[in-house]
Design a protein around this motif. Structure first.
Motif, PDB file in Angstrom:
ATOM      1  N   ARG A 175      41.864  46.044  45.153  1.00  0.00           N
ATOM      2  CA  ARG A 175      43.310  45.860  45.062  1.00  0.00           C
ATOM      3  C   ARG A 175      43.902  45.760  46.452  1.00  0.00           C
ATOM      4  O   ARG A 175      43.323  46.247  47.415  1.00  0.00           O
ATOM      5  CB  ARG A 175      43.953  47.030  44.327  1.00  0.00           C
ATOM      6  CG  ARG A 175      43.407  47.183  42.946  1.00  0.00           C
ATOM      7  CD  ARG A 175      44.208  48.148  42.107  1.00  0.00           C
ATOM      8  NE  ARG A 175      43.642  48.179  40.776  1.00  0.00           N
ATOM      9  CZ  ARG A 175      43.876  47.258  39.850  1.00  0.00           C
ATOM     10  NH1 ARG A 175      44.707  46.271  40.089  1.00  0.00           N
ATOM     11  NH2 ARG A 175      43.297  47.326  38.681  1.00  0.00           N
ATOM     12  N   GLY A 235      42.534  42.368  42.069  1.00  0.00           N
ATOM     13  CA  GLY A 235      43.940  42.338  41.663  1.00  0.00           C
ATOM     14  C   GLY A 235      44.104  42.223  40.161  1.00  0.00           C
ATOM     15  O   GLY A 235      45.050  41.617  39.670  1.00  0.00           O
ATOM     16  N   GLY A 236      43.161  42.811  39.425  1.00  0.00           N
ATOM     17  CA  GLY A 236      43.272  42.818  37.973  1.00  0.00           C
ATOM     18  C   GLY A 236      42.613  41.631  37.296  1.00  0.00           C
ATOM     19  O   GLY A 236      42.541  41.572  36.080  1.00  0.00           O
ATOM     20  N   THR A 237      42.125  40.674  38.067  1.00  0.00           N
ATOM     21  CA  THR A 237      41.483  39.498  37.480  1.00  0.00           C
ATOM     22  C   THR A 237      39.971  39.588  37.688  1.00  0.00           C
ATOM     23  O   THR A 237      39.516  39.917  38.784  1.00  0.00           O
ATOM     24  CB  THR A 237      42.009  38.215  38.145  1.00  0.00           C
ATOM     25  OG1 THR A 237      43.418  38.166  37.951  1.00  0.00           O
ATOM     26  CG2 THR A 237      41.364  36.977  37.548  1.00  0.00           C
TER      27      THR A 237
ATOM     28  N   ASP B  30      42.821  46.494  33.146  1.00  0.00           N
ATOM     29  CA  ASP B  30      43.497  45.988  34.345  1.00  0.00           C
ATOM     30  C   ASP B  30      44.914  45.523  34.031  1.00  0.00           C
ATOM     31  O   ASP B  30      45.837  45.746  34.809  1.00  0.00           O
ATOM     32  CB  ASP B  30      42.688  44.847  34.964  1.00  0.00           C
ATOM     33  CG  ASP B  30      41.439  45.378  35.647  1.00  0.00           C
ATOM     34  OD1 ASP B  30      41.522  46.458  36.250  1.00  0.00           O
ATOM     35  OD2 ASP B  30      40.385  44.742  35.545  1.00  0.00           O
ATOM     36  N   ARG B  66      46.726  34.814  33.216  1.00  0.00           N
ATOM     37  CA  ARG B  66      45.383  35.002  33.765  1.00  0.00           C
ATOM     38  C   ARG B  66      44.281  34.487  32.871  1.00  0.00           C
ATOM     39  O   ARG B  66      43.239  34.078  33.346  1.00  0.00           O
ATOM     40  CB  ARG B  66      45.131  36.486  34.021  1.00  0.00           C
ATOM     41  CG  ARG B  66      45.910  36.968  35.193  1.00  0.00           C
ATOM     42  CD  ARG B  66      45.766  38.439  35.352  1.00  0.00           C
ATOM     43  NE  ARG B  66      46.633  38.894  36.427  1.00  0.00           N
ATOM     44  CZ  ARG B  66      46.864  40.160  36.705  1.00  0.00           C
ATOM     45  NH1 ARG B  66      46.295  41.093  35.990  1.00  0.00           N
ATOM     46  NH2 ARG B  66      47.665  40.488  37.681  1.00  0.00           N
TER      47      ARG B  66
END
Ligand SMILES: [Zn+2]
Lengths: 266, 163
Positions: A175, A235-237, B30, B66
């Motif tokens: 992150r 970053g969450g991906t 996430d 995403r």
């Protein structure tokens, strides 16, 4: 008046009754009371609702809520500290709001080079050290960095890293990178996963999970070639999953070779 | 806004929704985390229902951005195959796996917005809240939901979906 009391209710109206979301107009209420067909239809929709509920519930899995709480708390505090222009409190000194939760998180960024015998940075970089984590002044990677950490003549910068055994599935979450910064995955012949980032970055590890909150890019992630099961999330991906087969690459790739894959954060 | 209270009240449901939507554990965790981070970053305040609406809308949009790309979606599905496990264990376990696989497949056959609306409805969202979360007119939610639920049940039954 668009509805006659003899008109059957359509599915949308019956669903609204079933789900108790809106009141029927009085003529529709009277129709429903009088019409067996519409009541049967409504009963059918109720059964359908149970079927849908059951099907959706079958998808559910169990979660480690306490581990999630610690992760989210940390992410929130980092984000809000950054937003306020403040430097986040070092993780090792952070109060986690209770020993119960603190126990679930192992802070690995505790050892410094001076506290360890020999040349821990060198050992760490060569995979021979037994330190799980170090923070030390080492050479910054060159821009055109290859799979290995650059030689001793490069400009010195502050770097930190973490190295973990990859025999069990590992989830690496990075992150703090901004758009345009790079994440470089390098295949190695070792059996450990390593994450390297500029100093000021912080690393936490719990069961099967590493989180790196980095101060800037680039980030280098070393992954053993031999089928280590690792998931890289930036970053969450999800950027990459490695495993026994070919790695599954889903992030924004800028280059790919036998040595590794380089991503640029969008 | 107390972190623990907000987390306890909203996170478990949020991560479940994200998981139902994506079929992927990591993506779900996430996304739920990112939505909560944004909640605090934006200083969103209000009653629990308002926070819930904001979080679910944010998570829905994060997932759209995403994971909507077909290629990524295909990969996610490939990583989470819907094939039932072999029936070599207890029958009950097989049934559960088979039902899970069927439900996942049926959900994945729905158009994105239908899937979102159906899942939100079954998380207890009102028509009005659904309208806000997925950006549709409140007046069309009933019709769209009826279609979504019908398609889902048909897909569960293994019927052909209308084009
Ligand atoms: Zn009728």
């Amino acid at each position: 008046m668009t509805r006659s009391e003899t008109d059957h209710l359509d599915e949308v109206a019956l669903l609204a009754v079933r789900d108790d979301v809106s009141a029927l107009d009085p003529s529709a209420v009277r129709h429903l009371e009088a019409c067996a067909a519409c009541r049967d239809e409504l009963e059918g929709l109720r059964l359908r609702s149970s079927l849908v509920s059951g099907a959706l519930a079958s998808l559910d899995v169990s979660w480690d809520i306490e581990a999630a709480r610690a992760r989210v708390r940390e992410a929130v505090s980092v984000a809000t500290a950054e937003a306020a222009g403040a430097r986040p409190i070092p993780l090792a000194r952070r109060s986690w709001g209770g020993g119960r939760r603190a126990a679930a998180v192992v802070v690995l960024l505790a050892a410094t080079a001076s506290a360890l015998p020999g040349s821990p940075v060198r050992q760490w970089l060569q995979g021979r050290g037994d330190a799980t984590s170090v923070t030390e002044a080492i050479e910054a990677p060159r821009e055109s960095t290859g799979p290995s950490i650059p030689g001793p003549e490069s400009a010195v910068a502050e770097w930190s890293g973490i190295r973990l055994d990859a025999s069990a599935p590992l989830r690496v979450s990075v992150r703090g990178l901004r758009a345009g910064e790079e994440v470089r995955v390098r295949w190695t012949d070792g059996d450990e996963v390593a994450v390297l980032a500029p100093a000021g970055s912080r690393f936490t590890s719990a069961d099967g999970e590493v989180e790196a909150v980095v101060s800037a890019g680039p980030v280098t992630v070393e992954v053993p070639r031999g089928g280590a099961r690792a998931t890289l999330i930036v970053g969450g991906t999800v950027y990459l999953r490695s495993g026994p087969g070919a790695p599954e690459v889903t992030g924004p790739v800028v280059s790919e070779s036998d040595a590794g894959v380089t991503f640029r954060v969008r | 806004m107390d972190f623990d209270n907000t987390f306890d009240a909203l996170y478990p449901q949020l991560v479940r929704y994200c998981h139902r939507l994506t079929g992927d554990r990591d993506s779900a965790e996430d996304t739920a985390q990112e939505a909560l981070v944004r909640l605090y970053q934006h200083g969103v305040e209000g009653p629990e229902s308002a926070l819930r609406g904001w979080l679910f809308k944010t998570a829905t949009h994060l997932i759209r951005d995403r994971y909507r790309v077909d290629e990524n979606r295909r990969r996610l599905l490939a990583a989470n195959p819907v094939t039932p496990t072999r029936p070599d264990g207890p029958g009950e376990a097989f049934d559960r796996e088979e039902r899970r696989a069927l439900a996942r497949k049926a959900l994945n056959l729905l158009p994105e917005r239908d899937r979102e609306m159906l899942l939100l409805r079954y998380e207890g969202f009102s028509y009005k809240e659904i309208a806000v979360a997925v950006d549709v007119a409140a007046t069309s939610v009933g019709t769209l939901l009826a279609r979504a639920e019908k398609r889902f049940v048909e897909a569960l039954d293994g019927e052909e979906l209308p084009a």
